[in-house]
Scaffold this motif. Structure first.
Motif, PDB file in Angstrom:
ATOM      1  N   LEU A  69      -0.540   7.431  -6.083  1.00  0.00           N
ATOM      2  CA  LEU A  69       0.378   6.597  -5.309  1.00  0.00           C
ATOM      3  C   LEU A  69      -0.299   6.046  -4.050  1.00  0.00           C
ATOM      4  O   LEU A  69      -0.028   4.912  -3.655  1.00  0.00           O
ATOM      5  CB  LEU A  69       1.635   7.386  -4.933  1.00  0.00           C
ATOM      6  CG  LEU A  69       2.526   7.844  -6.093  1.00  0.00           C
ATOM      7  CD1 LEU A  69       3.797   8.500  -5.558  1.00  0.00           C
ATOM      8  CD2 LEU A  69       2.882   6.686  -7.024  1.00  0.00           C
ATOM      9  N   HIS A  70      -1.154   6.844  -3.420  1.00  0.00           N
ATOM     10  CA  HIS A  70      -1.897   6.349  -2.265  1.00  0.00           C
ATOM     11  C   HIS A  70      -2.654   5.065  -2.634  1.00  0.00           C
ATOM     12  O   HIS A  70      -2.584   4.049  -1.935  1.00  0.00           O
ATOM     13  CB  HIS A  70      -2.922   7.389  -1.790  1.00  0.00           C
ATOM     14  CG  HIS A  70      -2.371   8.454  -0.914  1.00  0.00           C
ATOM     15  ND1 HIS A  70      -2.169   9.739  -1.358  1.00  0.00           N
ATOM     16  CD2 HIS A  70      -1.986   8.445   0.388  1.00  0.00           C
ATOM     17  CE1 HIS A  70      -1.692  10.470  -0.367  1.00  0.00           C
ATOM     18  NE2 HIS A  70      -1.568   9.711   0.699  1.00  0.00           N
ATOM     19  N   ARG A  71      -3.402   5.170  -3.703  1.00  0.00           N
ATOM     20  CA  ARG A  71      -4.238   4.042  -4.113  1.00  0.00           C
ATOM     21  C   ARG A  71      -3.382   2.842  -4.513  1.00  0.00           C
ATOM     22  O   ARG A  71      -3.648   1.703  -4.126  1.00  0.00           O
ATOM     23  CB  ARG A  71      -5.122   4.476  -5.291  1.00  0.00           C
ATOM     24  CG  ARG A  71      -6.272   3.535  -5.568  1.00  0.00           C
ATOM     25  CD  ARG A  71      -7.285   3.569  -4.431  1.00  0.00           C
ATOM     26  NE  ARG A  71      -8.447   2.754  -4.736  1.00  0.00           N
ATOM     27  CZ  ARG A  71      -9.536   2.731  -3.993  1.00  0.00           C
ATOM     28  NH1 ARG A  71      -9.606   3.461  -2.913  1.00  0.00           N
ATOM     29  NH2 ARG A  71     -10.560   1.968  -4.335  1.00  0.00           N
ATOM     30  N   LEU A  72      -2.344   3.116  -5.285  1.00  0.00           N
ATOM     31  CA  LEU A  72      -1.475   2.049  -5.779  1.00  0.00           C
ATOM     32  C   LEU A  72      -0.798   1.313  -4.628  1.00  0.00           C
ATOM     33  O   LEU A  72      -0.780   0.076  -4.580  1.00  0.00           O
ATOM     34  CB  LEU A  72      -0.417   2.650  -6.707  1.00  0.00           C
ATOM     35  CG  LEU A  72       0.595   1.685  -7.313  1.00  0.00           C
ATOM     36  CD1 LEU A  72      -0.092   0.742  -8.288  1.00  0.00           C
ATOM     37  CD2 LEU A  72       1.698   2.461  -8.023  1.00  0.00           C
ATOM     38  N   PHE A  73      -0.260   2.060  -3.669  1.00  0.00           N
ATOM     39  CA  PHE A  73       0.489   1.438  -2.578  1.00  0.00           C
ATOM     40  C   PHE A  73      -0.430   0.695  -1.609  1.00  0.00           C
ATOM     41  O   PHE A  73      -0.092  -0.386  -1.145  1.00  0.00           O
ATOM     42  CB  PHE A  73       1.282   2.494  -1.808  1.00  0.00           C
ATOM     43  CG  PHE A  73       2.488   3.021  -2.533  1.00  0.00           C
ATOM     44  CD1 PHE A  73       2.731   2.714  -3.855  1.00  0.00           C
ATOM     45  CD2 PHE A  73       3.389   3.848  -1.884  1.00  0.00           C
ATOM     46  CE1 PHE A  73       3.831   3.202  -4.539  1.00  0.00           C
ATOM     47  CE2 PHE A  73       4.510   4.355  -2.540  1.00  0.00           C
ATOM     48  CZ  PHE A  73       4.736   4.026  -3.872  1.00  0.00           C
ATOM     49  N   SER A  74      -1.583   1.282  -1.289  1.00  0.00           N
ATOM     50  CA  SER A  74      -2.445   0.672  -0.278  1.00  0.00           C
ATOM     51  C   SER A  74      -3.184  -0.555  -0.797  1.00  0.00           C
ATOM     52  O   SER A  74      -3.622  -1.398  -0.010  1.00  0.00           O
ATOM     53  CB  SER A  74      -3.451   1.691   0.267  1.00  0.00           C
ATOM     54  OG  SER A  74      -4.317   2.146  -0.748  1.00  0.00           O
ATOM     55  N   GLU A  75      -3.307  -0.697  -2.117  1.00  0.00           N
ATOM     56  CA  GLU A  75      -4.058  -1.828  -2.671  1.00  0.00           C
ATOM     57  C   GLU A  75      -3.225  -2.783  -3.517  1.00  0.00           C
ATOM     58  O   GLU A  75      -3.754  -3.727  -4.088  1.00  0.00           O
ATOM     59  CB  GLU A  75      -5.237  -1.305  -3.502  1.00  0.00           C
ATOM     60  CG  GLU A  75      -6.271  -0.571  -2.687  1.00  0.00           C
ATOM     61  CD  GLU A  75      -7.581  -0.395  -3.425  1.00  0.00           C
ATOM     62  OE1 GLU A  75      -7.699  -0.902  -4.555  1.00  0.00           O
ATOM     63  OE2 GLU A  75      -8.481   0.243  -2.867  1.00  0.00           O
ATOM     64  N   CYS A  76      -1.928  -2.534  -3.608  1.00  0.00           N
ATOM     65  CA  CYS A  76      -1.103  -3.383  -4.474  1.00  0.00           C
ATOM     66  C   CYS A  76      -1.083  -4.820  -3.963  1.00  0.00           C
ATOM     67  O   CYS A  76      -1.168  -5.079  -2.765  1.00  0.00           O
ATOM     68  CB  CYS A  76       0.320  -2.833  -4.557  1.00  0.00           C
ATOM     69  SG  CYS A  76       1.242  -2.894  -3.004  1.00  0.00           S
ATOM     70  N   SER A  77      -0.990  -5.752  -4.891  1.00  0.00           N
ATOM     71  CA  SER A  77      -0.916  -7.166  -4.536  1.00  0.00           C
ATOM     72  C   SER A  77       0.546  -7.567  -4.398  1.00  0.00           C
ATOM     73  O   SER A  77       1.447  -6.900  -4.920  1.00  0.00           O
ATOM     74  CB  SER A  77      -1.585  -8.029  -5.609  1.00  0.00           C
ATOM     75  OG  SER A  77      -0.815  -8.007  -6.804  1.00  0.00           O
ATOM     76  N   GLU A  78       0.780  -8.657  -3.688  1.00  0.00           N
ATOM     77  CA  GLU A  78       2.154  -9.126  -3.518  1.00  0.00           C
ATOM     78  C   GLU A  78       2.751  -9.599  -4.839  1.00  0.00           C
ATOM     79  O   GLU A  78       3.969  -9.674  -4.983  1.00  0.00           O
ATOM     80  CB  GLU A  78       2.186 -10.248  -2.481  1.00  0.00           C
ATOM     81  CG  GLU A  78       1.810  -9.769  -1.082  1.00  0.00           C
ATOM     82  CD  GLU A  78       1.809 -10.884  -0.060  1.00  0.00           C
ATOM     83  OE1 GLU A  78       2.892 -11.447   0.197  1.00  0.00           O
ATOM     84  OE2 GLU A  78       0.734 -11.194   0.473  1.00  0.00           O
ATOM     85  N   ALA A  79       1.885  -9.894  -5.793  1.00  0.00           N
ATOM     86  CA  ALA A  79       2.374 -10.352  -7.101  1.00  0.00           C
ATOM     87  C   ALA A  79       2.822  -9.196  -7.982  1.00  0.00           C
ATOM     88  O   ALA A  79       3.590  -9.394  -8.923  1.00  0.00           O
ATOM     89  CB  ALA A  79       1.275 -11.141  -7.811  1.00  0.00           C
TER      90      ALA A  79
END
Length: 233
Positions: free
Chosen positions: A104-114
């Motif tokens: 979740l750390h990785r997913l949330f900190s690097e997620c794109s606005e799309a």
């Protein structure tokens, strides 16, 4: 092509599913991550085999821990969705890498606005019983940030979220707050927020980012702005 991928392809062609699971343990963590990513990328290319390939990944993760190198590679909801059935086993959601990041750390900190992940993760919590996922939401990384804090303080996106994603993010904040019994590492969060400001000195944080920061810290936005202004002068 790496030998571990050739081996996996051969085993799949011969339908040696148990051999795939058994041989996984003899691979290095890097090779294990390569095999799992190969299953995911193959499923993306061949939609008719998606369920079959996801099944293999799930069987692997049912019997083996998530290899830590793959944590830094899971940065979108398509990947998370593919591995979710397997992450429910062996504390997959709370497995951490060298930076103490979980998926979740990785997913949330690097997620794109799309491809925002908050509504998807909230749905997992609402409709599937998974204590491990709740624990992952409250885990801190090596600089003291939870996944939600990582999104606000690390992700450079400045634009407002769609209503359903904002609602989900606020709900995740509440879940984290309850999990951690109200204990927020305010110093770590503000330090990370300050670092974000300093990386773009000519582009101040948007009012929306300040608003999210205030909501996370449960304080007035004026307090966040005052802190940042005092240190950026």
């Amino acid at each position: 092509m790496d030998t571990c991928i050739s081996q996996l392809n051969q085993q799949m062609q011969q339908h040696q599913l148990q051999a795939i699971v058994d041989s996984f343990a003899s691979l290095s963590a890097t090779q294990q991550a390569m095999q799992l990513q190969h299953l995911y990328s193959s499923a993306q290319r061949m939609s008719v085999k998606y369920t079959y390939l996801q099944n293999i990944a799930t069987r692997i993760l049912t019997q083996h821990s998530l290899p830590t190198p793959i944590i830094s590679q899971l940065n979108n909801t398509d990947q998370l969705s593919f591995f979710t059935p397997g992450l429910k086993f062996n504390h997959g959601f709370t497995q951490q890498n060298q930076q103490q990041q979980n998926v979740l750390h990785r997913l949330f900190s690097e997620c794109s606005e799309a491809k925002l992940p908050f509504n998807y993760v909230r749905s997992l919590m609402l409709f599937e019983s998974n204590e491990n996922l709740l624990q992952a939401l409250a885990q801190v990384n090596d600089i003291g940030l939870t996944p939600v804090a990582s999104y606000i303080a690390n992700n450079p996106a400045q634009h407002s979220l769609p209503k359903h994603e904002l609602s989900a993010l606020l709900a995740l904040m509440e879940v984290e707050f309850k999990q951690n019994q109200g204990n927020i590492n305010t110093a770590a969060f503000l330090k990370a927020l300050l670092t974000l400001c300093q990386t773009s000195p000519n582009k101040p944080l948007s009012d929306y980012k300040i608003l999210l920061s205030g909501a996370y810290l449960r304080c007035k936005t004026e307090q966040v702005e005052r802190y940042l202004n005092q240190r950026l002068q």
